[in-house]
Design an enzyme around this catalytic site. Structure first.
Site, PDB file in Angstrom:
ATOM      1  N   HIS A  40       0.823  -1.214   0.000  1.00  0.00           N
ATOM      2  CA  HIS A  40       0.000   0.000   0.000  1.00  0.00           C
ATOM      3  C   HIS A  40       0.858   1.265   0.000  1.00  0.00           C
ATOM      4  CE1 HIS A  40      -2.629   3.004   2.313  1.00  0.00           C
ATOM      5  NE2 HIS A  40      -3.102   2.930   1.081  1.00  0.00           N
ATOM      6  N   HIS A  64      -7.674   8.020  -3.818  1.00  0.00           N
ATOM      7  CA  HIS A  64      -8.312   6.708  -3.977  1.00  0.00           C
ATOM      8  C   HIS A  64      -9.509   6.714  -4.918  1.00  0.00           C
ATOM      9  CE1 HIS A  64      -6.255   6.421  -0.038  1.00  0.00           C
ATOM     10  NE2 HIS A  64      -5.957   5.211  -0.473  1.00  0.00           N
ATOM     11  N   ARG A 138     -21.096  12.843  20.928  1.00  0.00           N
ATOM     12  CA  ARG A 138     -21.220  13.071  22.353  1.00  0.00           C
ATOM     13  C   ARG A 138     -22.713  12.922  22.697  1.00  0.00           C
ATOM     14  NH1 ARG A 138     -21.769  12.649  27.153  1.00  0.00           N
ATOM     15  NH2 ARG A 138     -20.828  14.001  28.713  1.00  0.00           N
ATOM     16  N   CYS A 185     -17.104  20.287  21.729  1.00  0.00           N
ATOM     17  CA  CYS A 185     -17.585  19.982  23.073  1.00  0.00           C
ATOM     18  C   CYS A 185     -16.842  20.852  24.086  1.00  0.00           C
ATOM     19  CB  CYS A 185     -17.343  18.507  23.387  1.00  0.00           C
ATOM     20  SG  CYS A 185     -18.044  18.032  24.978  1.00  0.00           S
ATOM     21  N   TYR A 323     -21.920  22.140  32.429  1.00  0.00           N
ATOM     22  CA  TYR A 323     -21.487  23.088  31.388  1.00  0.00           C
ATOM     23  C   TYR A 323     -21.395  24.520  31.892  1.00  0.00           C
ATOM     24  CZ  TYR A 323     -21.929  19.108  28.354  1.00  0.00           C
ATOM     25  OH  TYR A 323     -21.770  17.862  27.792  1.00  0.00           O
TER      26      TYR A 323
HETATM   27  C1  HEM Z   1      -2.377   5.957  -1.551  1.00  0.00           C
HETATM   28  C2  HEM Z   1      -4.796   1.856  -2.333  1.00  0.00           C
HETATM   29  C3  HEM Z   1      -6.936   2.245   1.980  1.00  0.00           C
HETATM   30  C4  HEM Z   1      -4.256   6.181   2.919  1.00  0.00           C
HETATM   31  C5  HEM Z   1      -2.895   4.834  -2.158  1.00  0.00           C
HETATM   32  C6  HEM Z   1      -2.625   4.421  -3.507  1.00  0.00           C
HETATM   33  C7  HEM Z   1      -3.265   3.274  -3.731  1.00  0.00           C
HETATM   34  C8  HEM Z   1      -3.978   2.952  -2.519  1.00  0.00           C
HETATM   35  C9  HEM Z   1      -3.261   2.445  -5.003  1.00  0.00           C
HETATM   36  C10 HEM Z   1      -1.776   5.190  -4.516  1.00  0.00           C
HETATM   37  C11 HEM Z   1      -2.708   6.089  -5.284  1.00  0.00           C
HETATM   38  C12 HEM Z   1      -2.033   6.939  -6.323  1.00  0.00           C
HETATM   39  O1  HEM Z   1      -1.044   7.603  -5.990  1.00  0.00           O
HETATM   40  O2  HEM Z   1      -2.520   6.941  -7.459  1.00  0.00           O
HETATM   41  C13 HEM Z   1      -5.594   1.611  -1.248  1.00  0.00           C
HETATM   42  C14 HEM Z   1      -6.495   0.486  -1.144  1.00  0.00           C
HETATM   43  C15 HEM Z   1      -7.095   0.591   0.063  1.00  0.00           C
HETATM   44  C16 HEM Z   1      -6.562   1.783   0.723  1.00  0.00           C
HETATM   45  C17 HEM Z   1      -6.738  -0.574  -2.201  1.00  0.00           C
HETATM   46  C18 HEM Z   1      -8.130  -0.381   0.573  1.00  0.00           C
HETATM   47  C19 HEM Z   1      -8.172  -0.823   1.777  1.00  0.00           C
HETATM   48  C20 HEM Z   1      -6.426   3.370   2.596  1.00  0.00           C
HETATM   49  C21 HEM Z   1      -6.834   3.869   3.881  1.00  0.00           C
HETATM   50  C22 HEM Z   1      -6.079   4.980   4.131  1.00  0.00           C
HETATM   51  C23 HEM Z   1      -5.184   5.167   3.023  1.00  0.00           C
HETATM   52  C24 HEM Z   1      -7.923   3.254   4.753  1.00  0.00           C
HETATM   53  C25 HEM Z   1      -6.075   5.910   5.313  1.00  0.00           C
HETATM   54  C26 HEM Z   1      -6.671   5.723   6.444  1.00  0.00           C
HETATM   55  C27 HEM Z   1      -3.507   6.444   1.797  1.00  0.00           C
HETATM   56  C28 HEM Z   1      -2.643   7.580   1.657  1.00  0.00           C
HETATM   57  C29 HEM Z   1      -2.115   7.523   0.372  1.00  0.00           C
HETATM   58  C30 HEM Z   1      -2.666   6.342  -0.262  1.00  0.00           C
HETATM   59  C31 HEM Z   1      -2.359   8.632   2.718  1.00  0.00           C
HETATM   60  C32 HEM Z   1      -1.153   8.518  -0.268  1.00  0.00           C
HETATM   61  C33 HEM Z   1       0.244   8.065  -0.077  1.00  0.00           C
HETATM   62  C34 HEM Z   1       1.213   9.061  -0.690  1.00  0.00           C
HETATM   63  O3  HEM Z   1       0.976   9.513  -1.810  1.00  0.00           O
HETATM   64  O4  HEM Z   1       2.207   9.347  -0.009  1.00  0.00           O
HETATM   65  N1  HEM Z   1      -3.729   3.917  -1.567  1.00  0.00           N
HETATM   66  N2  HEM Z   1      -5.640   2.364  -0.110  1.00  0.00           N
HETATM   67  N3  HEM Z   1      -5.438   4.184   2.104  1.00  0.00           N
HETATM   68  N4  HEM Z   1      -3.482   5.718   0.624  1.00  0.00           N
HETATM   69 FE1  HEM Z   1      -4.566   4.030   0.269  1.00  0.00          FE
HETATM   70  N1  MTE Z   2     -28.519  16.886  22.109  1.00  0.00           N
HETATM   71  C1  MTE Z   2     -29.206  15.900  22.681  1.00  0.00           C
HETATM   72  N2  MTE Z   2     -30.520  15.810  22.425  1.00  0.00           N
HETATM   73  N3  MTE Z   2     -28.619  15.010  23.516  1.00  0.00           N
HETATM   74  C2  MTE Z   2     -27.272  15.086  23.802  1.00  0.00           C
HETATM   75  O1  MTE Z   2     -26.750  14.254  24.548  1.00  0.00           O
HETATM   76  N4  MTE Z   2     -25.172  16.345  23.486  1.00  0.00           N
HETATM   77  C3  MTE Z   2     -24.686  17.711  23.297  1.00  0.00           C
HETATM   78  C4  MTE Z   2     -25.124  18.253  21.941  1.00  0.00           C
HETATM   79  N5  MTE Z   2     -26.519  18.012  21.717  1.00  0.00           N
HETATM   80  C5  MTE Z   2     -26.512  16.145  23.236  1.00  0.00           C
HETATM   81  C6  MTE Z   2     -27.190  17.018  22.340  1.00  0.00           C
HETATM   82  C7  MTE Z   2     -23.256  17.879  23.426  1.00  0.00           C
HETATM   83  S1  MTE Z   2     -22.642  18.016  24.999  1.00  0.00           S
HETATM   84  C8  MTE Z   2     -22.432  18.048  22.342  1.00  0.00           C
HETATM   85  S2  MTE Z   2     -20.799  18.355  22.539  1.00  0.00           S
HETATM   86  C9  MTE Z   2     -22.977  17.928  20.971  1.00  0.00           C
HETATM   87  O2  MTE Z   2     -24.359  17.615  20.953  1.00  0.00           O
HETATM   88  C10 MTE Z   2     -22.233  16.841  20.212  1.00  0.00           C
HETATM   89  O3  MTE Z   2     -22.704  16.762  18.906  1.00  0.00           O
HETATM   90  P1  MTE Z   2     -22.294  15.532  17.982  1.00  0.00           P
HETATM   91  O4  MTE Z   2     -22.548  14.266  18.754  1.00  0.00           O
HETATM   92  O5  MTE Z   2     -23.117  15.658  16.752  1.00  0.00           O
HETATM   93  O6  MTE Z   2     -20.821  15.693  17.696  1.00  0.00           O
HETATM   94 MO    MO Z   3     -20.375  18.486  24.920  1.00  0.00          MO
END
Ligand code: HEM
Ligand code: MTE
Ligand code: MO
Length: 470
Positions: A40, A64, A138, A185, A323
């Protein structure tokens, strides 16, 4: 694809380590990507989606959304998600938490019942808009299960005999406004305050915050329709919100805001039914929540059932006995909640999101890259973020990567910033501090010692993290 087996999301979630193999989902496909991980291009980051959906991450890393990536992924398909899964309502009547929505595996709960969780903070700065699945949750109570076809919102103006009742369809007939606003929050960054002395509250990191585009009707226009006139405004001081989530005694979550915020054209308060272009997810208030830009999360009431224009604040526990801020010397024996005002606008704050604390960072040309967010309540701009690696002897002004185009007092979104921070080559470890300045020239306090409060709210001291250098 139709010959492949069907899996539930809970089955997929068990495959989140190498022993069970690493499964992910994309749309309705289930993939075993264990053998792809070492190839990856994004490295280990892929593991953040282990056992869950990749979709929200691909909103952050849009490289992606490209056919060549999807072709790679398709090679690893092992099955499909069960299309019926969301409809099956086998709720256990004895557990009020048996009918909670499905959540993404990345949301690591600080508490499960009620559900409270944030994303890893390094993800926050990858995008100006926080994807719904990664947005902190939250909840104080179980998530109500509301049928949008029978939903109605009641609007009452104290002293007037008629109340207005709106179905969701009727609410949608009002002009639709979109507001991009940060919701934070009051307990965001509490884990840093706790280090000074324990406080009562969930141990939030710096990610109990998110920025989204909320769409819905204007509260101001709805109140007008309910019969609120200009000449009534002196009689009323507050707008109360009552929700559909209730505790064991039947009392509902509630909060209120000052009336000027609700009726001012520049207040931008909306009765939102969409979050980032889709219907509000259940965790975020389906079908309707109030979005009060610039005001603490607690007043952004989810699952909204009733609005009351009143001479008084909401009498709910969360408005009266929670709060609120107190002196560092106030303890649980001396605290008198009636003596402090409810928190509304939050003070200016900022946090470093990349690098993460205690990680090892590569020094390039004598510098490291530091990224974070900054935000201030009340619609204030962020005018500057200062970062230091030498305990404040020299401060480096961060560049803004993304900021809200609207100016104060309607600057509702956070500012994402980045800084190339010089570090000394000899040091193996460095402490990084960040502080923001808002358009009132208010800035963050230096340390938590003198802002400590028993509930751990308003945690806005300088953000300080330590990282290792290589
Ligand atoms: C880059 C595949 C999931 C983060 C890429 C690239 C491919 C790829 C092919 C290169 C793309 C390009 O440059 O054209 C996949 C596949 C995944 C997956 C098949 C399926 C599970 C993820 C997830 C994340 C992630 C879940 C983050 C949480 C990144 C990042 C890059 C990247 C940051 C850029 C890397 C760079 O250019 O330095 N991935 N990826 N990928 N992917 Fe994924
Ligand atoms: N509204 C309801 N009805 N019940 C809840 O518990 N939590 C509040 C607020 N509104 C709350 C609520 C608090 S403390 C926060 S910080 C925000 O919703 C969080 O919003 P989020 O869960 O969409 O991020
Ligand atoms: Mo909150």
């Amino acid at each position: 694809d139709n010959n492949l087996p069907t899996y539930s999301t809970s089955e997929v979630s068990k495959h989140s380590n190498y022993k069970e193999r690493i499964w992910v989902t994309y749309k309705n496909g289930v993939y075993d990507v264990t053998d792809f991980i070492h190839e990856h291009p994004g490295g280990d980051q892929i593991l953040m989606a282990a056992g869950g959906a990749v979709d929200p991450f691909w909103m952050l890393y849009s490289v992606h959304l490209n056919p060549h990536v999807l072709n790679i992924l398709e090679k690893y398909r092992i099955g499909n998600l069960d299309p019926k899964e969301n409809n099956d309502n086998t709720s256990d009547m004895s557990d009020p938490y048996s009918n909670e929505p499905k959540r993404h595996v990345i949301l690591k709960p600080a508490c499960v019942k009620p559900f409270n969780a944030e994303s890893p903070e390094q993800l926050l700065v990858e995008n100006f808009i926080t994807p719904n699945e990664l947005f902190y949750v939250r909840n104080h109570l179980p998530v109500p299960d509301i049928d949008s076809t029978t939903y109605s919102l009641e609007i009452e103006i104290e002293g007037k005999s008629k109340t207005l009742t709106l179905t969701l369809d009727e609410l949608k007939k009002f002009p639709k406004y979109s507001v991009t606003a940060t919701v934070m929050c009051a307990g965001n960054r509490r884990s840093e305050m706790t280090k000074i002395k324990p406080v009562k509250g969930l141990n939030w990191g710096a990610a109990a915050v998110g920025n989204a585009t909320w769409s819905g009707a204007s509260l101001r226009e709805v109140l007008k329709k309910a019969g609120l006139n200009e000449k009534d405004l002196d009689k009323y001081k507050h707008v109360q919100f009552e929700a559909f989530d209730t505790d064991a005694t039947g009392s509902a979550y509630g909060a209120s805001i000052p009336i000027w915020k609700a009726v001012d054209r520049r207040g931008d308060v909306i009765l939102a039914y969409e979050m980032n272009g889709v219907p509000l997810p259940r965790d975020h208030g389906f079908p309707v929540r109030v979005i009060v830009p610039g005001v603490v999360g607690a007043r952004n009431v989810k699952w909204l059932g009733k609005i009351i224009v009143s001479s008084e604040e909401s009498q709910s526990h969360w408005q009266q006995n929670d709060y609120k801020g107190f002196s560092p010397s106030t303890d649980w024996d001396t605290v008198d909640y009636s003596k402090s005002p409810s928190i509304q606008e939050l003070p200016v704050t900022s946090a470093i999101c990349q690098p993460i604390p205690n990680s090892t960072v590569t020094v390039e040309n004598g510098q490291i890259t530091v990224r974070g967010y900054a935000w201030s309540g009340g619609g204030q701009d962020i005018v500057r973020v200062d970062v230091t690696s030498d305990g404040g002897k020299t401060w480096h002004v961060a560049n803004f990567e993304h900021r809200d185009p609207q100016n104060a007092p309607q600057h509702w979104s956070w500012t994402l910033w980045t800084c190339k921070l010089p570090v000394s080559k000899e040091d193996k470890k460095v402490e990084i501090w960040a502080k923001a300045v808002d358009s009132s020239y208010n800035t963050q306090p230096e340390s938590f010692e003198n802002i400590w409060n028993l509930r751990g709210v308003l945690n806005n001291a300088y953000h300080r993290i330590t990282v290792n250098l290589e």
